[in-house]
Design a protein around this motif. Sequence first.
Motif, PDB file in Angstrom:
ATOM      1  N   THR A  65     -11.773   7.963   4.051  1.00  0.00           N
ATOM      2  CA  THR A  65     -10.989   6.897   3.401  1.00  0.00           C
ATOM      3  C   THR A  65     -10.005   6.286   4.408  1.00  0.00           C
ATOM      4  O   THR A  65      -9.810   5.072   4.418  1.00  0.00           O
ATOM      5  N   THR A  78      -8.862  11.109   2.680  1.00  0.00           N
ATOM      6  CA  THR A  78      -9.745  11.904   3.547  1.00  0.00           C
ATOM      7  C   THR A  78      -9.881  11.144   4.866  1.00  0.00           C
ATOM      8  O   THR A  78      -9.428   9.996   4.981  1.00  0.00           O
ATOM      9  N   ASN A  91      -4.583  11.954  -1.904  1.00  0.00           N
ATOM     10  CA  ASN A  91      -5.869  12.620  -1.716  1.00  0.00           C
ATOM     11  C   ASN A  91      -6.718  11.935  -0.650  1.00  0.00           C
ATOM     12  O   ASN A  91      -7.940  11.965  -0.729  1.00  0.00           O
TER      13      ASN A  91
HETATM   14  C1  LIG Z   1      -8.026   9.735  -5.095  1.00  0.00           C
HETATM   15  O1  LIG Z   1      -7.446   9.568  -6.388  1.00  0.00           O
HETATM   16  C2  LIG Z   1      -7.642   8.275  -6.916  1.00  0.00           C
HETATM   17  C3  LIG Z   1      -6.814   8.159  -8.194  1.00  0.00           C
HETATM   18  O2  LIG Z   1      -7.019   9.270  -9.031  1.00  0.00           O
HETATM   19  C4  LIG Z   1      -9.120   8.038  -7.134  1.00  0.00           C
HETATM   20  O3  LIG Z   1      -9.337   6.737  -7.641  1.00  0.00           O
HETATM   21  C5  LIG Z   1      -9.836   8.179  -5.794  1.00  0.00           C
HETATM   22  O4  LIG Z   1     -11.228   8.078  -5.975  1.00  0.00           O
HETATM   23  C6  LIG Z   1      -9.525   9.513  -5.154  1.00  0.00           C
HETATM   24  N1  LIG Z   1     -10.058   9.492  -3.795  1.00  0.00           N
HETATM   25  C7  LIG Z   1     -10.694  10.515  -3.266  1.00  0.00           C
HETATM   26  C8  LIG Z   1     -11.163  10.344  -1.875  1.00  0.00           C
HETATM   27  O5  LIG Z   1     -10.894  11.576  -3.875  1.00  0.00           O
END
Ligand SMILES: *[C@@H]1O[C@H](CO)[C@@H](O)[C@H](O)[C@H]1NC(C)=O
Length: 364
Positions: A67, A64, A62
Amino acid sequence: MLSSVFAPLLVALLSSGSAHAWFRVACTTPLVQERVDPIVSPGIIPSNHVHTVHGANNFAPNNTYDTLRASSCTSCEVTQDLSNYWFPKLYFKDPTNGTFEEVSNGGLLVYYQNRGNGDVSNGGPGLKAFPPGFRMISGDPTLRTKKYPEGQGSQAELAERAIQWSCLRYDTANSTGYDGHGFPYTDCEAGFNARIHMPACWDGVNLDSADHQSHMAFLSGLDNGVCPSDHPVYMMKLFYEVTWDVHSFASRWDNSTGWPFVYATGDPTGYSWHGDFFNGWDQTALQNAIDNCNNPNDQTGSGVTEACSYLTVQSASIAGACKVSPVVNEPINGAPLAKLPGCNPIQPGPGDATLYSDSNCPAS
Ligand SMILES: *[C@@H]1O[C@H](CO)[C@@H](O)[C@H](O)[C@H]1NC(C)=O
Ligand SMILES: *[C@@H]1O[C@H](CO)[C@@H](O)[C@H](O)[C@H]1NC(C)=O
Ligand SMILES: *[C@@H]1O[C@H](CO)[C@@H](O)[C@H](O)[C@H]1NC(C)=O
Ligand SMILES: *[C@@H]1O[C@H](CO)[C@@H](O)[C@H](O)[C@H]1NC(C)=O
Protein backbone atom coordinates in the motif's frame (compact mmCIF):
# COMPACT_ATOMS: atom_id res chain seq x y z
CA MET A 1 12.68 30.33 9.45
CA LEU A 2 13.68 27.58 11.79
CA SER A 3 15.16 25.12 9.31
CA SER A 4 17.47 27.65 7.65
CA VAL A 5 18.84 28.81 11.00
CA PHE A 6 19.69 25.25 11.92
CA ALA A 7 21.04 24.08 8.57
CA PRO A 8 24.73 25.10 8.99
CA LEU A 9 24.89 23.53 12.45
CA LEU A 10 23.55 20.28 11.12
CA VAL A 11 25.93 20.13 8.21
CA ALA A 12 28.87 20.87 10.52
CA LEU A 13 27.75 18.15 12.89
CA LEU A 14 27.39 15.51 10.23
CA SER A 15 30.28 16.20 7.91
CA SER A 16 32.94 16.19 10.59
CA GLY A 17 35.59 13.53 10.27
CA SER A 18 33.78 11.02 8.08
CA ALA A 19 35.20 9.49 4.92
CA HIS A 20 32.13 7.33 4.46
CA ALA A 21 29.52 8.05 1.84
CA TRP A 22 26.02 9.12 2.73
CA PHE A 23 22.98 10.83 1.31
CA ARG A 24 20.02 12.26 3.02
CA VAL A 25 16.26 12.33 2.75
CA ALA A 26 14.98 15.67 4.02
CA CYS A 27 11.43 15.72 5.40
CA THR A 28 10.51 19.28 6.32
CA THR A 29 6.73 19.46 6.68
CA PRO A 30 4.93 16.61 8.46
CA LEU A 31 2.56 14.37 6.53
CA VAL A 32 0.31 14.16 9.61
CA GLN A 33 0.56 14.27 13.41
CA GLU A 34 -1.63 11.87 15.34
CA ARG A 35 -1.86 8.76 17.51
CA VAL A 36 -1.35 6.16 14.80
CA ASP A 37 1.47 3.59 14.72
CA PRO A 38 1.33 0.88 12.02
CA ILE A 39 4.39 -0.89 13.52
CA VAL A 40 3.58 -1.05 17.25
CA SER A 41 -0.23 -0.88 17.02
CA PRO A 42 -1.17 -2.14 13.53
CA GLY A 43 -4.83 -1.59 12.77
CA ILE A 44 -5.44 0.09 16.16
CA ILE A 45 -6.98 3.58 16.34
CA PRO A 46 -5.76 5.36 18.42
CA SER A 47 -2.27 4.19 19.43
CA ASN A 48 -0.54 5.27 22.67
CA HIS A 49 1.08 8.65 22.01
CA VAL A 50 1.18 11.38 19.37
CA HIS A 51 3.75 11.04 16.61
CA THR A 52 4.97 13.42 13.98
CA VAL A 53 4.85 11.38 10.77
CA HIS A 54 6.77 12.02 7.56
CA GLY A 55 6.78 10.25 4.20
CA ALA A 56 4.35 8.48 1.89
CA ASN A 57 0.67 9.41 1.92
CA ASN A 58 -0.69 5.87 2.16
CA PHE A 59 0.46 5.91 5.79
CA ALA A 60 -2.37 4.26 7.74
CA PRO A 61 -2.94 2.21 10.91
CA ASN A 62 -2.77 -0.92 8.75
CA ASN A 63 -0.53 0.08 5.86
CA THR A 64 1.68 -2.52 4.18
CA TYR A 65 4.71 -2.25 1.91
CA ASP A 66 2.44 -2.70 -1.10
CA THR A 67 0.00 0.00 0.00
CA LEU A 68 2.91 2.40 0.67
CA ARG A 69 4.29 1.71 -2.81
CA ALA A 70 0.90 2.76 -4.23
CA SER A 71 1.14 6.18 -2.53
CA SER A 72 0.62 9.18 -4.76
CA CYS A 73 3.10 11.47 -2.96
CA THR A 74 5.60 11.75 -0.12
CA SER A 75 6.24 14.63 2.26
CA CYS A 76 9.96 13.80 2.06
CA GLU A 77 12.19 15.01 -0.73
CA VAL A 78 13.32 11.80 -2.50
CA THR A 79 10.57 10.45 -4.73
CA GLN A 80 11.80 6.83 -4.94
CA ASP A 81 11.37 6.64 -1.17
CA LEU A 82 7.75 5.94 -0.20
CA SER A 83 8.71 4.98 3.36
CA ASN A 84 7.30 6.46 6.56
CA TYR A 85 9.36 7.86 9.42
CA TRP A 86 7.90 8.92 12.76
CA PHE A 87 8.86 10.05 16.28
CA PRO A 88 7.04 11.37 19.37
CA LYS A 89 6.04 15.03 19.58
CA LEU A 90 7.65 17.37 22.09
CA TYR A 91 5.44 19.59 24.28
CA PHE A 92 6.13 22.57 26.55
CA LYS A 93 4.51 22.08 29.95
CA ASP A 94 3.76 25.56 31.29
CA PRO A 95 5.29 25.78 34.81
CA THR A 96 2.63 28.29 35.90
CA ASN A 97 -0.47 26.19 35.17
CA GLY A 98 0.61 22.80 33.78
CA THR A 99 -0.95 23.10 30.32
CA PHE A 100 0.80 21.69 27.24
CA GLU A 101 1.75 23.47 24.02
CA GLU A 102 3.44 21.94 20.99
CA VAL A 103 7.07 22.77 20.28
CA SER A 104 7.88 23.28 16.60
CA ASN A 105 10.89 21.78 14.85
CA GLY A 106 12.82 22.31 11.63
CA GLY A 107 11.76 18.97 10.16
CA LEU A 108 13.30 15.52 10.10
CA LEU A 109 16.57 14.77 8.35
CA VAL A 110 17.12 11.09 7.61
CA TYR A 111 20.74 10.29 6.84
CA TYR A 112 21.45 7.15 4.83
CA GLN A 113 24.99 6.24 5.84
CA ASN A 114 27.35 3.70 4.25
CA ARG A 115 28.88 2.30 7.43
CA GLY A 116 30.26 -0.85 8.98
CA ASN A 117 32.73 -3.50 7.87
CA GLY A 118 30.31 -4.64 5.16
CA ASP A 119 30.67 -1.33 3.32
CA VAL A 120 33.01 -1.17 0.32
CA SER A 121 34.84 1.79 1.89
CA ASN A 122 35.88 -0.60 4.67
CA GLY A 123 36.81 -3.39 2.26
CA GLY A 124 33.49 -5.21 2.54
CA PRO A 125 31.25 -6.60 -0.21
CA GLY A 126 28.67 -3.79 0.07
CA LEU A 127 25.45 -3.04 1.92
CA LYS A 128 21.94 -4.40 1.29
CA ALA A 129 18.85 -2.32 0.56
CA PHE A 130 15.87 -2.81 2.87
CA PRO A 131 13.63 -5.63 1.58
CA PRO A 132 9.90 -5.18 0.97
CA GLY A 133 7.93 -5.38 4.22
CA PHE A 134 10.91 -4.41 6.38
CA ARG A 135 10.32 -2.19 9.43
CA MET A 136 12.13 -1.35 12.67
CA ILE A 137 12.29 0.89 15.73
CA SER A 138 15.19 2.35 17.66
CA GLY A 139 14.58 3.57 21.20
CA ASP A 140 11.93 2.67 23.79
CA PRO A 141 8.97 4.81 24.97
CA THR A 142 9.05 3.24 28.46
CA LEU A 143 12.62 4.31 29.32
CA ARG A 144 13.18 7.04 31.91
CA THR A 145 16.84 6.62 32.86
CA LYS A 146 20.28 5.53 31.69
CA LYS A 147 20.99 1.91 32.67
CA TYR A 148 24.40 0.94 31.29
CA PRO A 149 27.94 2.32 31.67
CA GLU A 150 28.77 4.47 28.62
CA GLY A 151 30.81 2.57 26.05
CA GLN A 152 30.38 -0.87 27.67
CA GLY A 153 29.44 -2.17 24.20
CA SER A 154 26.66 -4.71 24.79
CA GLN A 155 23.74 -4.54 22.38
CA ALA A 156 21.60 -3.12 25.21
CA GLU A 157 24.14 -0.37 25.86
CA LEU A 158 24.48 0.38 22.15
CA ALA A 159 20.68 0.71 21.97
CA GLU A 160 20.85 3.21 24.83
CA ARG A 161 23.75 5.14 23.23
CA ALA A 162 21.82 5.28 19.94
CA ILE A 163 19.45 7.83 21.50
CA GLN A 164 21.26 11.16 21.72
CA TRP A 165 20.86 14.91 21.98
CA SER A 166 22.77 18.17 21.92
CA CYS A 167 21.62 21.43 23.44
CA LEU A 168 22.76 23.83 20.72
CA ARG A 169 23.97 26.99 22.44
CA TYR A 170 25.61 30.25 21.43
CA ASP A 171 26.41 30.81 25.11
CA THR A 172 28.93 27.98 25.34
CA ALA A 173 30.51 29.50 28.46
CA ASN A 174 27.34 28.50 30.33
CA SER A 175 27.39 25.01 29.02
CA THR A 176 26.34 23.07 32.12
CA GLY A 177 23.47 20.77 31.34
CA TYR A 178 24.60 20.99 27.77
CA ASP A 179 25.26 17.60 26.24
CA GLY A 180 24.54 13.96 26.88
CA HIS A 181 21.65 11.64 27.57
CA GLY A 182 18.21 12.55 28.86
CA PHE A 183 17.11 16.18 28.76
CA PRO A 184 19.40 19.16 29.47
CA TYR A 185 18.43 21.79 32.05
CA THR A 186 19.50 24.95 30.25
CA ASP A 187 17.85 26.80 27.38
CA CYS A 188 19.24 25.80 23.97
CA GLU A 189 19.38 29.11 22.10
CA ALA A 190 19.96 27.41 18.73
CA GLY A 191 17.67 24.46 19.36
CA PHE A 192 17.39 21.14 21.13
CA ASN A 193 18.87 18.65 18.67
CA ALA A 194 17.62 15.08 19.19
CA ARG A 195 19.10 12.17 17.22
CA ILE A 196 18.52 8.48 16.70
CA HIS A 197 20.92 5.90 15.30
CA MET A 198 19.09 2.97 13.76
CA PRO A 199 20.62 -0.51 13.98
CA ALA A 200 22.30 -1.55 10.68
CA CYS A 201 22.73 -5.32 11.12
CA TRP A 202 19.89 -7.59 9.99
CA ASP A 203 19.26 -11.24 10.91
CA GLY A 204 18.68 -11.82 7.20
CA VAL A 205 15.34 -13.55 7.78
CA ASN A 206 12.73 -11.54 9.68
CA LEU A 207 11.17 -8.38 8.29
CA ASP A 208 10.00 -7.45 11.81
CA SER A 209 10.03 -8.98 15.31
CA ALA A 210 7.76 -8.94 18.36
CA ASP A 211 9.60 -5.98 19.90
CA HIS A 212 10.28 -4.51 16.43
CA GLN A 213 13.99 -4.42 17.34
CA SER A 214 15.45 -7.89 17.82
CA HIS A 215 15.53 -8.78 14.11
CA MET A 216 18.16 -6.02 14.00
CA ALA A 217 21.39 -5.33 15.91
CA PHE A 218 23.76 -2.40 16.20
CA LEU A 219 27.21 -2.16 14.65
CA SER A 220 29.86 -2.85 17.33
CA GLY A 221 30.89 0.81 17.34
CA LEU A 222 27.31 2.10 16.88
CA ASP A 223 28.42 4.22 13.93
CA ASN A 224 30.79 1.67 12.42
CA GLY A 225 32.37 -1.70 13.14
CA VAL A 226 31.17 -5.28 12.82
CA CYS A 227 27.77 -6.90 12.84
CA PRO A 228 27.25 -9.67 15.42
CA SER A 229 27.27 -13.21 13.97
CA ASP A 230 23.55 -13.72 14.62
CA HIS A 231 22.77 -10.53 12.62
CA PRO A 232 25.24 -10.91 9.76
CA VAL A 233 23.64 -8.83 7.00
CA TYR A 234 25.09 -5.31 6.70
CA MET A 235 22.47 -2.72 5.70
CA MET A 236 22.51 1.00 5.05
CA LYS A 237 22.54 2.77 8.42
CA LEU A 238 19.76 5.27 9.11
CA PHE A 239 20.30 8.25 11.38
CA TYR A 240 17.44 10.62 12.31
CA GLU A 241 17.88 14.22 13.38
CA VAL A 242 15.23 16.66 14.61
CA THR A 243 15.94 20.11 16.05
CA TRP A 244 13.24 21.50 18.32
CA ASP A 245 12.72 25.22 18.78
CA VAL A 246 12.79 25.20 22.59
CA HIS A 247 14.21 28.71 22.68
CA SER A 248 10.79 30.24 21.84
CA PHE A 249 9.77 29.32 25.39
CA ALA A 250 12.91 30.63 27.12
CA SER A 251 11.15 33.55 28.83
CA ARG A 252 8.56 31.25 30.38
CA TRP A 253 10.81 29.11 32.60
CA ASP A 254 14.08 29.19 34.51
CA ASN A 255 16.32 26.82 36.38
CA SER A 256 14.16 27.02 39.50
CA THR A 257 11.12 25.59 37.68
CA GLY A 258 13.27 22.97 35.90
CA TRP A 259 13.38 21.88 32.24
CA PRO A 260 9.73 22.22 31.15
CA PHE A 261 9.62 20.07 28.00
CA VAL A 262 8.10 16.59 27.85
CA TYR A 263 7.65 14.04 25.10
CA ALA A 264 4.15 12.94 24.11
CA THR A 265 4.93 9.69 25.97
CA GLY A 266 4.54 11.61 29.28
CA ASP A 267 8.31 11.72 29.62
CA PRO A 268 10.03 14.65 31.40
CA THR A 269 13.45 12.91 31.25
CA GLY A 270 14.12 12.55 27.51
CA TYR A 271 15.02 8.86 27.65
CA SER A 272 11.84 7.75 25.84
CA TRP A 273 12.92 9.37 22.55
CA HIS A 274 12.58 6.87 19.69
CA GLY A 275 12.10 6.61 15.97
CA ASP A 276 10.20 4.28 13.67
CA PHE A 277 10.90 3.26 10.08
CA PHE A 278 8.44 1.50 7.76
CA ASN A 279 10.21 0.73 4.49
CA GLY A 280 8.52 1.87 1.30
CA TRP A 281 11.56 2.16 -0.96
CA ASP A 282 11.84 1.24 -4.59
CA GLN A 283 14.33 -1.49 -3.68
CA THR A 284 16.25 -1.29 -6.97
CA ALA A 285 16.69 2.48 -6.71
CA LEU A 286 17.95 2.21 -3.13
CA GLN A 287 20.34 -0.63 -4.01
CA ASN A 288 21.67 1.38 -6.96
CA ALA A 289 22.14 4.44 -4.75
CA ILE A 290 24.00 2.36 -2.15
CA ASP A 291 26.23 0.66 -4.72
CA ASN A 292 26.95 3.58 -7.03
CA CYS A 293 26.52 6.86 -5.17
CA ASN A 294 29.54 6.49 -2.93
CA ASN A 295 32.43 7.95 -4.90
CA PRO A 296 34.76 9.80 -2.50
CA ASN A 297 35.98 11.90 -5.45
CA ASP A 298 32.63 13.38 -6.37
CA GLN A 299 29.59 14.78 -4.61
CA THR A 300 27.89 11.38 -4.35
CA GLY A 301 30.44 10.55 -1.65
CA SER A 302 29.65 13.57 0.46
CA GLY A 303 25.96 13.69 1.01
CA VAL A 304 24.73 15.55 -2.07
CA THR A 305 21.56 13.59 -2.75
CA GLU A 306 20.96 15.49 -6.00
CA ALA A 307 24.26 14.16 -7.36
CA CYS A 308 23.00 10.58 -7.20
CA SER A 309 21.45 9.80 -10.60
CA TYR A 310 19.33 6.97 -9.15
CA LEU A 311 17.48 9.36 -6.84
CA THR A 312 15.09 12.19 -7.71
CA VAL A 313 14.98 15.12 -5.31
CA GLN A 314 11.74 17.10 -5.23
CA SER A 315 11.45 20.58 -3.73
CA ALA A 316 10.44 21.16 -0.12
CA SER A 317 7.35 23.01 -1.36
CA ILE A 318 6.16 20.09 -3.50
CA ALA A 319 6.91 17.64 -0.66
CA GLY A 320 5.17 19.95 1.81
CA ALA A 321 1.93 19.77 -0.17
CA CYS A 322 1.72 16.02 0.51
CA LYS A 323 -0.62 15.63 3.49
CA VAL A 324 -3.14 13.21 4.90
CA SER A 325 -6.03 13.98 7.23
CA PRO A 326 -5.72 12.53 10.72
CA VAL A 327 -7.94 9.52 11.42
CA VAL A 328 -7.84 10.23 15.17
CA ASN A 329 -10.12 13.14 15.94
CA GLU A 330 -8.57 14.97 18.91
CA PRO A 331 -6.64 18.20 19.49
CA ILE A 332 -2.87 17.70 19.53
CA ASN A 333 -1.73 21.32 19.06
CA GLY A 334 -3.18 24.80 18.80
CA ALA A 335 -4.69 26.03 22.09
CA PRO A 336 -2.90 24.85 25.27
CA LEU A 337 -3.97 21.30 26.20
CA ALA A 338 -5.02 20.38 29.74
CA LYS A 339 -3.32 16.99 29.30
CA LEU A 340 -1.19 15.13 26.79
CA PRO A 341 -3.28 13.39 24.11
CA GLY A 342 -4.25 9.83 25.09
CA CYS A 343 -3.41 8.37 28.46
CA ASN A 344 0.11 9.60 29.07
CA PRO A 345 0.38 10.84 32.65
CA ILE A 346 3.78 12.36 33.40
CA GLN A 347 5.98 9.47 34.56
CA PRO A 348 9.38 10.78 35.72
CA GLY A 349 10.93 7.37 36.44
CA PRO A 350 13.58 6.26 37.07
CA GLY A 351 11.70 2.97 36.74
CA ASP A 352 10.27 2.04 33.36
CA ALA A 353 7.02 3.80 32.53
CA THR A 354 3.72 1.98 32.06
CA LEU A 355 2.08 2.29 28.65
CA TYR A 356 -1.64 2.77 29.29
CA SER A 357 -4.41 2.48 26.76
CA ASP A 358 -7.24 5.01 26.67
CA SER A 359 -9.58 2.46 28.22
CA ASN A 360 -7.52 1.67 31.36
CA CYS A 361 -6.30 5.15 32.17
CA PRO A 362 -5.51 5.71 35.87
CA ALA A 363 -7.29 8.65 37.50
CA SER A 364 -4.89 11.58 37.68
C1 LIG B 1 -7.02 -0.94 6.23
O1 LIG B 1 -8.25 -0.58 6.87
C2 LIG B 1 -9.14 0.10 6.01
C3 LIG B 1 -10.31 0.61 6.84
O2 LIG B 1 -10.81 -0.41 7.67
C4 LIG B 1 -9.55 -0.83 4.88
O3 LIG B 1 -10.43 -0.16 4.00
C5 LIG B 1 -8.30 -1.26 4.12
O4 LIG B 1 -8.64 -2.21 3.14
C6 LIG B 1 -7.28 -1.87 5.06
N1 LIG B 1 -6.04 -2.06 4.32
C7 LIG B 1 -5.31 -3.14 4.42
C8 LIG B 1 -4.08 -3.18 3.61
O5 LIG B 1 -5.61 -4.09 5.16
C1 LIG C 1 -2.02 28.48 31.07
O1 LIG C 1 -1.15 29.52 30.67
C2 LIG C 1 -1.06 29.71 29.25
C3 LIG C 1 -0.01 30.75 28.98
O2 LIG C 1 -0.25 31.91 29.69
C4 LIG C 1 -2.43 30.09 28.71
O3 LIG C 1 -2.37 30.25 27.31
C5 LIG C 1 -3.43 29.00 29.07
O4 LIG C 1 -4.72 29.37 28.65
C6 LIG C 1 -3.43 28.76 30.57
N1 LIG C 1 -4.29 27.63 30.85
C7 LIG C 1 -5.23 27.65 31.81
C8 LIG C 1 -6.03 26.40 31.97
O5 LIG C 1 -5.40 28.62 32.53
C1 LIG D 1 25.90 32.58 32.44
O1 LIG D 1 24.60 32.63 32.98
C2 LIG D 1 24.48 33.49 34.09
C3 LIG D 1 23.08 33.31 34.67
O2 LIG D 1 22.12 33.39 33.65
C4 LIG D 1 24.79 34.92 33.66
O3 LIG D 1 24.69 35.79 34.75
C5 LIG D 1 26.20 34.96 33.08
O4 LIG D 1 26.45 36.24 32.55
C6 LIG D 1 26.36 33.93 31.97
N1 LIG D 1 27.76 33.87 31.56
C7 LIG D 1 28.15 34.11 30.33
C8 LIG D 1 29.60 34.01 30.07
O5 LIG D 1 27.36 34.38 29.44
C1 LIG E 1 19.94 23.98 37.44
O1 LIG E 1 19.19 22.79 37.63
C2 LIG E 1 19.92 21.61 37.58
C3 LIG E 1 18.97 20.44 37.63
O2 LIG E 1 17.94 20.65 38.54
C4 LIG E 1 20.98 21.59 38.66
O3 LIG E 1 21.72 20.39 38.62
C5 LIG E 1 21.91 22.78 38.45
O4 LIG E 1 22.84 22.85 39.48
C6 LIG E 1 21.13 24.06 38.40
N1 LIG E 1 22.02 25.13 37.97
C7 LIG E 1 22.04 26.32 38.58
C8 LIG E 1 22.99 27.32 38.00
O5 LIG E 1 21.31 26.56 39.51
